[in-house]
Design a protein around this motif. Sequence first.
Motif, PDB file in Angstrom:
ATOM      1  N   HIS A   5       0.856  -1.197   0.000  1.00 32.99           N
ATOM      2  CA  HIS A   5       0.000   0.000   0.000  1.00 32.99           C
ATOM      3  C   HIS A   5       0.890   1.246   0.000  1.00 32.99           C
ATOM      4  O   HIS A   5       1.431   1.639   1.028  1.00 32.99           O
ATOM      5  CB  HIS A   5      -0.898  -0.039   1.252  1.00 32.99           C
ATOM      6  N   HIS A   7       1.705   5.309  -2.104  1.00 34.41           N
ATOM      7  CA  HIS A   7       1.213   6.396  -2.970  1.00 34.41           C
ATOM      8  C   HIS A   7       2.367   7.164  -3.596  1.00 34.41           C
ATOM      9  O   HIS A   7       3.445   7.263  -3.009  1.00 34.41           O
ATOM     10  CB  HIS A   7       0.333   7.348  -2.168  1.00 34.41           C
ATOM     11  N   HIS A  37      -4.586   6.745  -5.226  1.00 30.80           N
ATOM     12  CA  HIS A  37      -6.030   6.924  -5.101  1.00 30.80           C
ATOM     13  C   HIS A  37      -6.681   7.119  -6.469  1.00 30.80           C
ATOM     14  O   HIS A  37      -6.423   8.116  -7.156  1.00 30.80           O
ATOM     15  CB  HIS A  37      -6.359   8.183  -4.282  1.00 30.80           C
ATOM     16  N   GLU A  62      -5.964   2.246  -5.341  1.00 30.86           N
ATOM     17  CA  GLU A  62      -6.815   2.303  -4.149  1.00 30.86           C
ATOM     18  C   GLU A  62      -8.083   3.060  -4.528  1.00 30.86           C
ATOM     19  O   GLU A  62      -8.046   4.257  -4.801  1.00 30.86           O
ATOM     20  CB  GLU A  62      -6.096   3.006  -2.982  1.00 30.86           C
ATOM     21  N   ASP A 251       0.777   2.440   3.703  1.00 33.13           N
ATOM     22  CA  ASP A 251       0.067   3.634   3.224  1.00 33.13           C
ATOM     23  C   ASP A 251       1.033   4.816   3.132  1.00 33.13           C
ATOM     24  O   ASP A 251       0.685   5.953   3.458  1.00 33.13           O
ATOM     25  CB  ASP A 251      -1.116   3.978   4.138  1.00 33.13           C
ATOM     26  N   HIS A 253       3.006   7.903   2.016  1.00 29.51           N
ATOM     27  CA  HIS A 253       2.680   9.080   1.199  1.00 29.51           C
ATOM     28  C   HIS A 253       3.885  10.029   1.113  1.00 29.51           C
ATOM     29  O   HIS A 253       3.702  11.217   0.833  1.00 29.51           O
ATOM     30  CB  HIS A 253       1.524   9.873   1.812  1.00 29.51           C
TER      31      HIS A 253
HETATM   32 ZN    ZN Z   1      -3.777   4.824   0.814  1.00 28.42          ZN
END
Ligand code: ZN
Length: 284
Positions: A5, A7, A37, A62, A251, A253
Motif C-alpha cells: 500500500h 502512494h 487513489h 486504491e 500507506d 505518502h
Molecule cells: Zn492509501
Amino acid sequence: MIDLHTHTTASDGTLSPRQLVQAAAAVGLSAIAVTDHDTTAGLEEALDEAGPSGVRVVPGVEISIEFRGPRVGGRPGWLHLLAYFLPAGGLLAGKLERLQRWRRERNGLMVEKLRRLGMDITLEQVAALSGGGQVGRPHFARALLEAGYVDNLQQAFDRYLKKGAAAYVDKQRLTIDQALQLVREDGAVAVLAHPFSLGLGDEELSERLARWRWLGLAGMEVEYPEHDSDLRRRLHRLAAHHQLVATGGSDFHGTNKDGIELGRGHDGNISVPDEVLAELERRR
Ligand code: ZN
Ligand code: AMP
Ligand code: FE
Ligand code: FE
C-alpha cells in the motif's frame, strides 16, 4: 519484506513513481504495490523502474468506494478498496479514467461556486497547490486559507467544502459491487484497505465481509500503521473465518504523511512477508 500500500505523485504522495521504487530498493524491500487513489497514471513509470531497481512492482490502485457508515475520528467512515495485478488498459483503469474526468469538471464547478460567493479564487491557483497530482478539496481549502478567506483548513471545510456546504459539488464513486465486478473481469485481486476506517463493529464488519467475499473479495489489510494490536488480532480472526488473505501495507505518502516509513510503517509497527503476495497471486 514487501509493502502492499503506497502512494506517489500520481495521487497524493510526494515521491514520483520512479523515486518510490528506488526508495523501496534502498530499504531492501523485495516487492511493492503502487496503489494511488483512483488513478493508474503512475503505474507505467513505476513498472519501468522495476527492472533496473530489482524490486518487483505490483500494478495496483486504491479505489474510493461509495459508503455511508458511522463517524470515525469526527468524520464519516470511509471505504477504500485496493486492487492488485491490474492489466494495462483494463476495464477498471478505463472506468477510473472516466471518473477522473468528472473530477476535473467538478473542480471547475466548485471554483464557480466560490466565485459566486464573492471569493477571488481561480482553478490555476488551486491546481498549483497540488504539485501536479490529483486536485481536490484539500487544495481548495489551502487556496482559501492562503487568500485569507478562512482562518484554518478545517474552517474552509466547515464553511464551504464539506458535503452539503455552499461550494460543495458531489463526487461520483463506484459502489463496492461495481468495483468488485470490474476487478473480477480484469482478472485482478481485491483487498479491503484499512478496515478501521469503516467504523463498524466486528459483527457488522463480518456480515459485510461475508457478502463481499462472495462477490470476489480476496483479502483484508490487517498489518496497518493505525491498527493497534487488539484490532489486528480481531481482524486476523475475521480474515481466517472468511478465508480472506490477511495483507498489509504502510500507506506511505512520502512527506505528506509524517512518521510513516516505506515497508515499516510507524516506527516499524508493520512488517509484511513476501508470502502474502504469493498468497494473493494464488487467488487470481
Ligand atoms: Zn492509501
Ligand atoms: P475530495 O477527494 O476532493 O472530495 O477531497 C477529499 C479529502 O478532503 C479527504 O481525503 C479529506 O482529506 C478531506 N476532507 C473531506 N471532508 C472533510 C471534512 N469534513 N473536514 C476536513 N477534511 C475533509
Ligand atoms: Fe492519500
Ligand atoms: Fe485509504
